[in-house]
Design a protein around this motif. Structure first.
Motif, PDB file in Angstrom:
ATOM      1  N   LEU A   3       0.826  -1.206   0.000  1.00  0.00           N
ATOM      2  CA  LEU A   3       0.000   0.000   0.000  1.00  0.00           C
ATOM      3  C   LEU A   3       0.859   1.254   0.000  1.00  0.00           C
ATOM      4  N   LEU A   4       1.888   1.288   0.865  1.00  0.00           N
ATOM      5  CA  LEU A   4       2.751   2.467   0.940  1.00  0.00           C
ATOM      6  C   LEU A   4       3.536   2.653  -0.353  1.00  0.00           C
ATOM      7  N   GLY A   5       4.009   1.534  -0.943  1.00  0.00           N
ATOM      8  CA  GLY A   5       4.752   1.637  -2.184  1.00  0.00           C
ATOM      9  C   GLY A   5       3.911   2.171  -3.325  1.00  0.00           C
ATOM     10  N   LEU A   6       2.680   1.684  -3.435  1.00  0.00           N
ATOM     11  CA  LEU A   6       1.804   2.162  -4.504  1.00  0.00           C
ATOM     12  C   LEU A   6       1.417   3.618  -4.295  1.00  0.00           C
ATOM     13  N   ARG A   7       1.192   4.016  -3.059  1.00  0.00           N
ATOM     14  CA  ARG A   7       0.870   5.421  -2.800  1.00  0.00           C
ATOM     15  C   ARG A   7       2.076   6.314  -3.119  1.00  0.00           C
ATOM     16  N   ALA A   8       3.283   5.833  -2.790  1.00  0.00           N
ATOM     17  CA  ALA A   8       4.470   6.622  -3.117  1.00  0.00           C
ATOM     18  C   ALA A   8       4.648   6.757  -4.621  1.00  0.00           C
ATOM     19  N   ALA A   9       4.176   5.756  -5.386  1.00  0.00           N
ATOM     20  CA  ALA A   9       4.265   5.811  -6.848  1.00  0.00           C
ATOM     21  C   ALA A   9       3.167   6.669  -7.461  1.00  0.00           C
ATOM     22  N   GLY A  10       2.275   7.217  -6.642  1.00  0.00           N
ATOM     23  CA  GLY A  10       1.238   8.112  -7.158  1.00  0.00           C
ATOM     24  C   GLY A  10      -0.143   7.505  -7.193  1.00  0.00           C
ATOM     25  N   GLU A  11      -0.294   6.206  -6.834  1.00  0.00           N
ATOM     26  CA  GLU A  11      -1.616   5.593  -6.854  1.00  0.00           C
ATOM     27  C   GLU A  11      -2.439   6.130  -5.685  1.00  0.00           C
ATOM     28  N   GLN A  12      -3.749   6.297  -5.945  1.00  0.00           N
ATOM     29  CA  GLN A  12      -4.669   6.762  -4.907  1.00  0.00           C
ATOM     30  C   GLN A  12      -5.374   5.544  -4.326  1.00  0.00           C
ATOM     31  N   LEU A  13      -4.788   4.976  -3.256  1.00  0.00           N
ATOM     32  CA  LEU A  13      -5.289   3.738  -2.685  1.00  0.00           C
ATOM     33  C   LEU A  13      -5.463   3.900  -1.189  1.00  0.00           C
ATOM     34  N   GLY A  14      -6.213   2.979  -0.607  1.00  0.00           N
ATOM     35  CA  GLY A  14      -6.406   2.947   0.826  1.00  0.00           C
ATOM     36  C   GLY A  14      -6.569   1.519   1.299  1.00  0.00           C
ATOM     37  N   TRP A  15      -6.856   1.365   2.587  1.00  0.00           N
ATOM     38  CA  TRP A  15      -6.984   0.042   3.182  1.00  0.00           C
ATOM     39  C   TRP A  15      -8.132  -0.726   2.527  1.00  0.00           C
ATOM     40  N   GLY A  16      -7.898  -1.998   2.188  1.00  0.00           N
ATOM     41  CA  GLY A  16      -8.893  -2.800   1.491  1.00  0.00           C
ATOM     42  C   GLY A  16      -8.829  -2.662  -0.016  1.00  0.00           C
ATOM     43  N   PHE A  17      -7.739  -2.063  -0.550  1.00  0.00           N
ATOM     44  CA  PHE A  17      -7.679  -1.771  -1.983  1.00  0.00           C
ATOM     45  C   PHE A  17      -7.749  -3.023  -2.835  1.00  0.00           C
ATOM     46  N   GLN A  18      -7.281  -4.175  -2.296  1.00  0.00           N
ATOM     47  CA  GLN A  18      -7.235  -5.373  -3.139  1.00  0.00           C
ATOM     48  C   GLN A  18      -8.628  -5.839  -3.539  1.00  0.00           C
ATOM     49  N   LEU A  19      -9.637  -5.567  -2.715  1.00  0.00           N
ATOM     50  CA  LEU A  19     -10.993  -5.992  -3.062  1.00  0.00           C
ATOM     51  C   LEU A  19     -11.709  -4.970  -3.935  1.00  0.00           C
ATOM     52  N   GLN A  20     -11.002  -3.927  -4.377  1.00  0.00           N
ATOM     53  CA  GLN A  20     -11.565  -3.029  -5.376  1.00  0.00           C
ATOM     54  C   GLN A  20     -11.395  -3.592  -6.779  1.00  0.00           C
ATOM     55  N   SER A  21     -10.695  -4.717  -6.894  1.00  0.00           N
ATOM     56  CA  SER A  21     -10.499  -5.376  -8.188  1.00  0.00           C
ATOM     57  C   SER A  21     -11.506  -6.520  -8.330  1.00  0.00           C
ATOM     58  N   PRO A  22     -12.391  -6.488  -9.337  1.00  0.00           N
ATOM     59  CA  PRO A  22     -13.336  -7.593  -9.525  1.00  0.00           C
ATOM     60  C   PRO A  22     -12.645  -8.936  -9.733  1.00  0.00           C
ATOM     61  N   ALA A  23     -11.466  -8.931 -10.363  1.00  0.00           N
ATOM     62  CA  ALA A  23     -10.759 -10.191 -10.584  1.00  0.00           C
ATOM     63  C   ALA A  23     -10.363 -10.830  -9.261  1.00  0.00           C
ATOM     64  N   VAL A  24      -9.874 -10.025  -8.308  1.00  0.00           N
ATOM     65  CA  VAL A  24      -9.503 -10.561  -6.998  1.00  0.00           C
ATOM     66  C   VAL A  24     -10.735 -11.083  -6.264  1.00  0.00           C
ATOM     67  N   VAL A  25     -11.836 -10.350  -6.331  1.00  0.00           N
ATOM     68  CA  VAL A  25     -13.080 -10.802  -5.690  1.00  0.00           C
ATOM     69  C   VAL A  25     -13.523 -12.148  -6.269  1.00  0.00           C
ATOM     70  N   ALA A  26     -13.461 -12.285  -7.600  1.00  0.00           N
ATOM     71  CA  ALA A  26     -13.873 -13.540  -8.235  1.00  0.00           C
ATOM     72  C   ALA A  26     -12.955 -14.686  -7.835  1.00  0.00           C
ATOM     73  N   LEU A  27     -11.638 -14.435  -7.778  1.00  0.00           N
ATOM     74  CA  LEU A  27     -10.704 -15.487  -7.370  1.00  0.00           C
ATOM     75  C   LEU A  27     -10.949 -15.913  -5.925  1.00  0.00           C
ATOM     76  N   LEU A  28     -11.229 -14.950  -5.050  1.00  0.00           N
ATOM     77  CA  LEU A  28     -11.528 -15.297  -3.661  1.00  0.00           C
ATOM     78  C   LEU A  28     -12.824 -16.105  -3.569  1.00  0.00           C
ATOM     79  N   ALA A  29     -13.831 -15.742  -4.360  1.00  0.00           N
ATOM     80  CA  ALA A  29     -15.075 -16.512  -4.347  1.00  0.00           C
ATOM     81  C   ALA A  29     -14.816 -17.951  -4.772  1.00  0.00           C
ATOM     82  N   GLY A  30     -13.985 -18.151  -5.803  1.00  0.00           N
ATOM     83  CA  GLY A  30     -13.637 -19.506  -6.217  1.00  0.00           C
ATOM     84  C   GLY A  30     -12.881 -20.260  -5.151  1.00  0.00           C
ATOM     85  N   LEU A  31     -11.945 -19.568  -4.482  1.00  0.00           N
ATOM     86  CA  LEU A  31     -11.172 -20.225  -3.435  1.00  0.00           C
ATOM     87  C   LEU A  31     -12.062 -20.663  -2.282  1.00  0.00           C
TER      88      LEU A  31
END
Length: 747
Positions: free
Chosen positions: A409-437
């Motif tokens: 999270l800190l690395g991506l924010r330092a690179a200019g990304e606008q992210l916060g806690w829980g950012f990984q579940l903002q990706s539908p692909a990650v949500v779908a993979l977790l549902a399959g798991l």
């Protein structure tokens, strides 16, 4: 019990892959609040509003005396526009800054004729659709072509432009182009030819054939030397000098024009914002109706001498104190490295992280992993050493996972990304993979299959041979499930952490992980706690099968989350793929030829299903609506949040309550279906005329991220009550009716 180690190992690899895909999907253009910028140098920069491309025209190669043009071609989305050199009542002209090889000198932009864009009572001069801003390049006699390499020249451009519809977005881009020296570059010859035709032609005798005479608050313009094609035609007039004429002046009403033979005259009003009287005034005159032949001349440029003097409009001056304050604010707004937090602030953040991590165990999003934890403690029986090792390994897995997520999270924010806690579940692909798991884990817990059926015997006994690794991966899994949630004290600690130096920030994340693992670490170290658990026996198998249902409930939640991100088609596609995957797992439990035939059919059917509907899973919803409550009254009251809407409501004197939420945040959904639909709370909102806005962070939204950062938060839920003339009131993450009503009572 080998299924547990393998499932966790699979999940750890899945989490690493998802994180890598998240960071690897770096776009060429990165939007930030209030500005936009490209992150890599290529010939094209694409934003949601424009497509900008660096183009070149060198039909005879690059050499002294040969024609060479460079340009920025901007293609606007419908209703969006950029600006001419004099933008009119508002706006900014596009600026180009070149980095060219030695011997090449770029000239000024050869501006095409603009058109007037009216917005209410204002008018701007600019471009819509597609426009090419060409720049002539002089190749000097000292230019030397490269003797080695691929025979190309590196051309670099930094461009800034303001793109507007009703709202305006400042954007910028870094462009790079390799220009062949000896070969012909004429791919965009037609665009440069059209741009040449769109430029105004200079009239002969500038300064002698045109004159502006000042008469009070009006100008009398006389232009001679216009070609026969223009005589008798209605002309549009553009001043290259800003704040001399009134851009929104209506022809025939605010100003008039007339022909007297080959002389064109106009009576024009002076701008109220005019400055000092210049010696001359550069003007562009264009036919109001362009000829059918797009290459025919339709605009002319003249420089009119000014006769007389007008009174300059008074200019507001800035006091030295205010100028110093503005300079200080600008210096403070410049990006700088985070400074070390005071010891008191750091200790408070660490304590908040430890307590927040401890309370995180009570959040509903952590419940699905309780089965794995309880079974892990019970299976060791009276083996105290195994229990202590399991507790330490579980703690290490939790703490290191929090450190990994925090570092990412800190690395991506330092690179200019606008992210916060829980950012990984903002990706539908990650949500779908977790549902399959979790579907796979649920089927395993329910007894449909054992992982040992599908892998060699040596792998099937990994858990028994490496119980410490199994406990470590249990901690990784627990963090992955808990990461979308925030508990009391977590929000403030994470808000402090993201603005601290990396070492201090990671210490806060480590404290958060230690707090979450603390109950299980204590249970492994204190014999009395373990003594409360029943001895290993048949109950463990019953408990294991019962815990399949929380896993399936988690799958239901993840499908709902994906439905908020990708719509009903995305949720339906994911459900179909989960059913197909479950059927495939079942087929692999069969034996003999039946297994081969059915599994082959299901694999082929699953592949077809993925190709047919798989794209719906990650396809974004065109127009996302805020996540609404089930209560009709609440649904009608809540409106989508935007910074402009909140500011407008506050300016009108109306208090505003903002719910920063996300579909993947279980705490958010709990609050939404309890406190925020309470009849007393809704009545208080209505009585005090509080505007209810919902900021949906289910998908990445830089504007919401920026708003959270301003509040000292980096995740959701966040609840804020704004009142005119008062500081914002940030409520706790787990809302109570009493807390909300007490905050409303202060209005």
């Amino acid at each position: 019990m080998s299924y547990r180690l393998l499932s966790r190992l699979f999940f750890a690899l899945l989490l690493i892959a998802a994180s890598a895909s998240w960071t690897g999907a770096s776009a060429q253009f990165n939007q930030k609040p209030g500005a936009s910028t490209s992150t890599s140098a290529g010939s094209v920069v694409t934003t949601p509003r424009v497509r900008a491309e660096l183009v070149a025209h060198a039909p005879e190669g690059v050499g002294p005396g040969q024609p060479l043009w460079l340009g920025l071609q901007i293609t606007h989305q419908p209703e969006w526009h950029t600006y001419w050199k004099n933008p009119g009542d508002s706006g900014l002209p596009t600026e180009l800054t070149w980095t060219l090889p030695a011997g090449l000198t770029a000239g000024d932009i050869a501006w095409p004729v603009p058109h007037t864009i009216r917005i209410g009572t204002l008018a701007n001069h600019g471009y819509e659709g597609q426009v090419l801003l060409p720049v002539p390049v002089q190749v000097g006699p000292d230019f030397q072509a490269p003797l080695a390499g691929n025979g190309t020249l590196a051309v670099r451009l930094r461009a800034t432009w303001l793109v507007c519809r009703v709202e305006c977005i400042p954007e910028e881009g870094e462009f790079a182009l390799q220009l062949p020296v000896r070969g012909s570059t004429a791919l965009h010859a037609a665009a440069f030819a059209q741009s040449q035709a769109d430029q105004p032609l200079a009239l002969a005798g500038d300064g002698q054939g045109s004159q502006v005479r000042v008469q009070g608050e009006r100008l009398q313009l006389t232009v001679r030397g216009l070609p026969a094609a223009a005589r008798g035609q209605t002309l549009a007039l553009f001043s290259e000098t800003p704040e001399v004429l009134i851009p929104a002046a209506v022809p025939g009403k605010d100003w008039t024009q007339a022909w007297n033979g080959d002389v064109w005259t106009a009576d024009l009003p002076l701008s109220p914002q005019r400055g000092d009287t210049p010696a001359s005034l550069p003007l562009v005159l264009a036919l109001d109706q362009r000829p059918a032949d797009q290459q025919a001349p339709h605009a002319w440029r003249t420089v009119a001498s000014v006769s007389g003097t007008w009174a300059a409009a008074p200019r507001a001056s800035v006091s030295p104190a205010l100028a110093a304050a503005l300079a200080a604010n600008q210096a403070q707004s410049a990006p700088s490295a985070p400074t070390s937090a005071p010891l008191g602030t750091l200790l408070a953040a660490l304590a908040g992280g430890l307590l927040g991590g401890l309370l995180l165990n009570l959040m509903p999003c952590v419940f699905p992993v309780l089965a794995i934890k309880v079974l892990g403690f019970a299976q060791h029986g009276s083996n105290r050493r195994a229990q202590r090792l399991a507790g330490a390994a579980y703690t290490a897995g939790v703490v290191l996972s929090f450190l990994a997520l925090g570092g990412l999270l800190l690395g991506l924010r330092a690179a200019g990304e606008q992210l916060g806690w829980g950012f990984q579940l903002q990706s539908p692909a990650v949500v779908a993979l977790l549902a399959g798991l979790f579907t796979l884990i649920g089927l395993n817990l329910a007894g449909l299959f054992e992982f040992g059926q599908f892998v060699p015997g040596r792998l099937a006994t990994l858990q028994a041979r490496h119980p410490v690794g199994d406990a470590f991966l249990s901690g990784v899994l627990a963090v992955a499930i808990a990461s979308p949630c925030t508990a009391p004290f977590m929000g403030a600690s994470l808000g402090f952490a993201v603005d601290m130096p990396a070492a201090q920030a990671l210490a806060v994340f480590a404290a958060l992980g230690l707090g979450m693992a603390l109950p299980y670490l204590a249970a492994s170290l204190v014999p009395a706690v373990v003594g409360w658990l029943p001895r290993p026996g048949p109950w463990m198998d019953t408990f294991r099968r019962a815990m399949a249902f929380p896993m399936f409930a988690t799958v239901v939640w993840l499908v709902w989350v994906l439905g908020q991100q990708s719509g009903i088609d995305g949720a339906g596609a994911l459900l179909a793929l989960l059913v197909a995957g479950s059927a495939l797992v079942w087929s692999l439990t069969l034996r003999g030829r039946t297994r081969v035939v059915i599994a082959s059919v299901l694999i082929a059917g699953g592949a077809w299903l993925i190709s047919a509907i798989g794209q719906n899973v990650t396809k974004p919803v065109e127009s996302a609506t805020p996540i609404a409550s089930d209560a009709p009254a609440a649904t009608n009251a809540w409106q989508p949040w935007s910074a402009d809407r909140a500011a407008a409501l506050m300016a009108a004197g109306q208090p505003v309550f903002v719910d920063f939420t996300a579909a993947w945040c279980v705490t958010c959904q709990y609050n939404k279906r309890t406190t925020l639909v309470d009849s007393n709370v809704l009545a208080d909102f209505a009585d005090r005329k509080v505007a209810l806005l919902r900021a949906d962070w289910t998908r990445r939204d830089p504007a919401i991220t920026a708003a959270l950062t301003q509040l000292g938060r980096s995740g959701v839920p966040v609840y804020v009550l704004y009142a005119p003339g008062k500081a914002p009131v940030v409520l706790t993450e787990i809302l109570s009716v009493a807390e909300v009503r007490q905050a409303l009572a202060t209005l």
